[in-house]
Design an enzyme around this catalytic site. Structure first.
Site, PDB file in Angstrom:
ATOM      1  N   ARG A 104      40.272  21.145  35.639  1.00  0.00           N
ATOM      2  CA  ARG A 104      39.812  20.900  34.406  1.00  0.00           C
ATOM      3  C   ARG A 104      41.045  19.682  34.152  1.00  0.00           C
ATOM      4  O   ARG A 104      42.206  20.507  33.518  1.00  0.00           O
ATOM      5  CB  ARG A 104      39.491  21.921  33.637  1.00  0.00           C
ATOM      6  CG  ARG A 104      38.850  21.731  32.247  1.00  0.00           C
ATOM      7  CD  ARG A 104      38.509  22.906  31.582  1.00  0.00           C
ATOM      8  NE  ARG A 104      37.458  23.650  32.277  1.00  0.00           N
ATOM      9  CZ  ARG A 104      36.465  23.150  32.139  1.00  0.00           C
ATOM     10  NH1 ARG A 104      35.888  22.268  31.588  1.00  0.00           N
ATOM     11  NH2 ARG A 104      35.439  24.066  32.946  1.00  0.00           N
ATOM     12  N   THR A 108      40.744  15.808  28.449  1.00  0.00           N
ATOM     13  CA  THR A 108      39.280  15.847  28.159  1.00  0.00           C
ATOM     14  C   THR A 108      38.364  17.048  28.235  1.00  0.00           C
ATOM     15  O   THR A 108      37.299  17.293  27.808  1.00  0.00           O
ATOM     16  CB  THR A 108      38.587  14.678  28.929  1.00  0.00           C
ATOM     17  OG1 THR A 108      38.659  15.193  30.323  1.00  0.00           O
ATOM     18  CG2 THR A 108      39.331  13.227  28.867  1.00  0.00           C
ATOM     19  N   ASP A 200      39.904  38.110  37.652  1.00  0.00           N
ATOM     20  CA  ASP A 200      39.895  36.916  38.400  1.00  0.00           C
ATOM     21  C   ASP A 200      39.851  36.999  39.849  1.00  0.00           C
ATOM     22  O   ASP A 200      40.476  37.461  40.514  1.00  0.00           O
ATOM     23  CB  ASP A 200      41.483  35.911  37.997  1.00  0.00           C
ATOM     24  CG  ASP A 200      41.529  34.347  38.688  1.00  0.00           C
ATOM     25  OD1 ASP A 200      41.255  34.418  39.801  1.00  0.00           O
ATOM     26  OD2 ASP A 200      41.764  33.752  37.790  1.00  0.00           O
ATOM     27  N   ASP A 203      42.312  34.992  42.084  1.00  0.00           N
ATOM     28  CA  ASP A 203      43.527  36.352  42.407  1.00  0.00           C
ATOM     29  C   ASP A 203      43.313  37.573  43.032  1.00  0.00           C
ATOM     30  O   ASP A 203      44.243  37.731  43.912  1.00  0.00           O
ATOM     31  CB  ASP A 203      44.138  36.474  40.873  1.00  0.00           C
ATOM     32  CG  ASP A 203      44.780  35.382  40.180  1.00  0.00           C
ATOM     33  OD1 ASP A 203      45.081  34.443  40.978  1.00  0.00           O
ATOM     34  OD2 ASP A 203      44.961  35.194  39.007  1.00  0.00           O
TER      35      ASP A 203
END
Length: 209
Positions: A104, A108, A200, A203
């Protein structure tokens, strides 16, 4: 509007309960991700077309059915999607595997493609995009947009756990892409994690936390 399939098979649900447990080890978590992906793949490929063939058994000729020349590709979204690949290719050994890597942009906030490799005949293959968690839907939507640019004719999304926000985003951006999940959880928290979720996935698969 795309369809959303939530699998209620007892084996999937049992394994998912162990997967969610924070005490589950990295080794067991990794194995469960693969096993659940294989079981989900079994269901997600239920609509593959069949053709009738004659097979000579040791006793007589049998009329059987086999997959009618359908070509498939599995495309994990890096990195967590890698954990689902082994289970799927153990079920469909001849499937080809593409990869999509996204990050990401901090300015933006849009997904940026840093790695993209598809089978050369992707235009002839039905694609199953895999990522354990469908949270906001941003990564899945971007990955599918990139795959559509290659001319892939038919795409499905398979995630182990989904959030309503991710499903809504996918249906808005890609109403032609059906969604397969083992569970549809309650919501996303302020950090973008699925609640109750499993933490996660990347992870926990790779032991990086």
């Amino acid at each position: 509007m795309s369809k959303v399939y939530v699998f209620d098979h007892p084996l999937i649900q049992h394994k998912l309960s162990v997967l969610r447990d924070k005490r589950t080890s990295v080794k067991e978590f990794r194995e469960l991700i693969s096993e659940i992906a294989m079981l989900m793949c079994f269901e997600a490929t239920r609509d593959l077309p069949l053709e009738e063939v004659e097979i000579e058994t040791p006793v007589a000729v049998a009329k059987c059915r086999r997959i009618a020349g359908k070509k498939l590709a599995v495309v994990p979204i890096l990195r967590a999607g890698l954990g689902m690949v082994e289970g799927m290719i153990s079920l469909i050994p001849n499937v080809k595997v593409g990869h999509v890597g996204l990050f990401r942009d901090p300015q933006t906030l849009e997904p940026v493609k840093y790695y993209f490799k598809m089978p050369p005949d992707i235009q002839e293959r039905d694609v199953i995009v895999v990522d354990p968690m469908l949270a906001t839907g941003g990564s899945a939507s971007a990955a599918i947009s990139f795959i559509k640019e290659t001319g892939a004719p038919h795409i499905k999304l398979m995630s182990i756990i989904g959030a309503p926000e991710g499903v809504e985003r996918m249906q808005a951006d890609h109403p032609d892409v059906d969604i397969y999940v083992a569970a549809l959880d309650d919501h996303l928290n302020d950090h973008g994690y699925i609640v109750p979720g499993l933490g996660d996935a990347g992870d926990r698969i790779f032991g990086t936390k």
